[in-house]
Motif scaffolding. Sequence first.
Motif, mmCIF file in Angstrom:
data_model
loop_
_atom_site.group_PDB
_atom_site.id
_atom_site.type_symbol
_atom_site.label_atom_id
_atom_site.label_comp_id
_atom_site.label_asym_id
_atom_site.label_seq_id
_atom_site.Cartn_x
_atom_site.Cartn_y
_atom_site.Cartn_z
ATOM 1 N N VAL A 160 0.762 -1.265 -0.106
ATOM 2 C CA VAL A 160 0.174 -0.104 0.042
ATOM 3 C C VAL A 160 0.838 1.064 0.008
ATOM 4 O O VAL A 160 1.708 1.275 0.800
ATOM 5 C CB VAL A 160 -0.817 0.063 1.189
ATOM 6 N N ARG A 161 0.689 2.195 -0.906
ATOM 7 C CA ARG A 161 1.064 3.630 -0.883
ATOM 8 C C ARG A 161 0.494 4.470 0.014
ATOM 9 O O ARG A 161 -0.808 4.741 -0.372
ATOM 10 C CB ARG A 161 1.225 4.205 -2.456
ATOM 11 N N ALA A 162 0.941 5.005 1.111
ATOM 12 C CA ALA A 162 0.180 5.627 2.075
ATOM 13 C C ALA A 162 0.686 7.124 2.312
ATOM 14 O O ALA A 162 2.010 7.199 2.595
ATOM 15 C CB ALA A 162 -0.060 4.710 3.344
ATOM 16 N N LEU A 163 -0.146 8.132 2.163
ATOM 17 C CA LEU A 163 0.280 9.204 2.370
ATOM 18 C C LEU A 163 -0.282 9.901 3.641
ATOM 19 O O LEU A 163 -1.505 10.067 3.677
ATOM 20 C CB LEU A 163 -0.122 10.389 1.283
ATOM 21 N N ALA A 275 -4.677 6.269 1.165
ATOM 22 C CA ALA A 275 -3.981 4.963 0.629
ATOM 23 C C ALA A 275 -4.497 4.480 -0.602
ATOM 24 O O ALA A 275 -5.880 4.761 -0.956
ATOM 25 C CB ALA A 275 -4.295 3.846 1.651
ATOM 26 N N GLN A 276 -3.650 3.930 -1.222
ATOM 27 C CA GLN A 276 -3.832 3.373 -2.603
ATOM 28 C C GLN A 276 -2.891 2.241 -2.679
ATOM 29 O O GLN A 276 -1.588 1.956 -2.380
ATOM 30 C CB GLN A 276 -3.777 4.428 -3.842
ATOM 31 N N MET A 277 -3.160 1.101 -3.741
ATOM 32 C CA MET A 277 -2.514 0.075 -3.997
ATOM 33 C C MET A 277 -1.324 0.292 -4.787
ATOM 34 O O MET A 277 -1.539 1.154 -5.748
ATOM 35 C CB MET A 277 -3.369 -1.096 -4.477
ATOM 36 N N ARG A 278 -0.249 -0.311 -4.614
ATOM 37 C CA ARG A 278 1.031 0.217 -5.228
ATOM 38 C C ARG A 278 0.859 -0.130 -6.659
ATOM 39 O O ARG A 278 1.310 0.537 -7.553
ATOM 40 C CB ARG A 278 2.235 -0.332 -4.793
ATOM 41 N N ASP A 279 0.189 -1.406 -6.827
ATOM 42 C CA ASP A 279 0.076 -1.807 -8.495
ATOM 43 C C ASP A 279 -1.138 -1.380 -9.069
ATOM 44 O O ASP A 279 -1.332 -1.567 -10.218
ATOM 45 C CB ASP A 279 0.155 -3.215 -8.156
ATOM 46 N N ARG A 280 -1.742 -0.119 -8.555
ATOM 47 C CA ARG A 280 -3.084 0.278 -9.276
ATOM 48 C C ARG A 280 -2.907 1.854 -8.903
ATOM 49 O O ARG A 280 -3.691 2.447 -8.180
ATOM 50 C CB ARG A 280 -4.236 -0.046 -8.729
ATOM 51 N N PRO A 281 -1.915 2.471 -9.858
ATOM 52 C CA PRO A 281 -1.840 4.102 -9.671
ATOM 53 C C PRO A 281 -2.924 4.622 -10.060
ATOM 54 O O PRO A 281 -4.018 4.393 -10.826
ATOM 55 C CB PRO A 281 -0.899 4.359 -10.919
ATOM 56 N N LEU A 282 -3.057 6.099 -9.644
ATOM 57 C CA LEU A 282 -4.214 6.921 -9.780
ATOM 58 C C LEU A 282 -4.341 7.550 -11.184
ATOM 59 O O LEU A 282 -3.306 7.762 -11.554
ATOM 60 C CB LEU A 282 -4.495 7.923 -8.620
#
Length: 304
Positions: A160-163, A275-282
């Motif tokens: 998870v990519r979390a800001l 949060a977003q999944m690392r393998d699903r970019p916005l």
Amino acid sequence: MIGSLTLDQLRVLVTIAETGSFSAAGRRLRRAQSAISQTVAVLEAAQGVTLFDRSAHRPRLTEIGNVLVGQARLVLMGAGRFEAMAAVTREGVEPELAVAIDPLVPTAPLIESLRALRDAFPNLAVSFSTEGLGGAERRLRRGDAALAFCILLPSVPDDVRALPLLGARLLPVVAPDHPLAHLGRAATRGDLEEHVQMVLSDPSAPEGPSHGVIGTRVWRFVDLGRRLDFLLAGLGWCRMPEHLVGPLLSEGRLVELSIDDDPARLNGPLTVYAAQMRDRPLGRAGRWLLEDLQARFEHTQRAS
């Protein structure tokens, strides 16, 4: 019969209804009146209905004609949205943005950001869901949400990519008529263990670990509003987000507890992440929302 139907025929039909005559429709559409009449005749023949009563000087919509004008408007609006969505997708905007939010996340900045997003991307389809504790992360992992605003415990997962957006401060509070409100001193662990602690839990694992639990008399809730009702009724104590209970403390409807050696105080505020999944970019709209929301949270923290 649907195969012979065209958007142009529907546009002509709606224009006649709006302008009141074949000739006025022709002027608006810059076509000869004979071309307008021919289009209507082809539409009537293809669908097997009479759209206009031609017995009077000026053709009038029949009963079925009135109904089908309404349907034609819906079809044309849908076609317009179809074209608009295709256009923004070509520009790198996702066709839909799904957002999920956990109950501890302050909503005021998010509401303002979603309003601004609607203005910036008027043709973007947005879906929004509020979840119980842990629910936003689950929707993110299932692919039901592109962005999750949530608490990630015990730590941020590797995938998870979390800001980090802000720290959510949880205050121990109780109703003013509860025995804990009348101790006249800081509550000890022994004091708290005599009373019910109302805990917000993950509905998928209601018996799982919870933040700041003290003692064994625990009532578990998945809904923040329902827990607040029980809290105000004096049935126990709990930790609540400061942004929610601040007004209630000012009004005297709740009392903040002081707790000796409070483990939650030692850990500090809970971090709220985007949060977003690392393998699903916005897409472009998701990135825009994230940047706007981050700026709003920063402004809120500076002002507080």
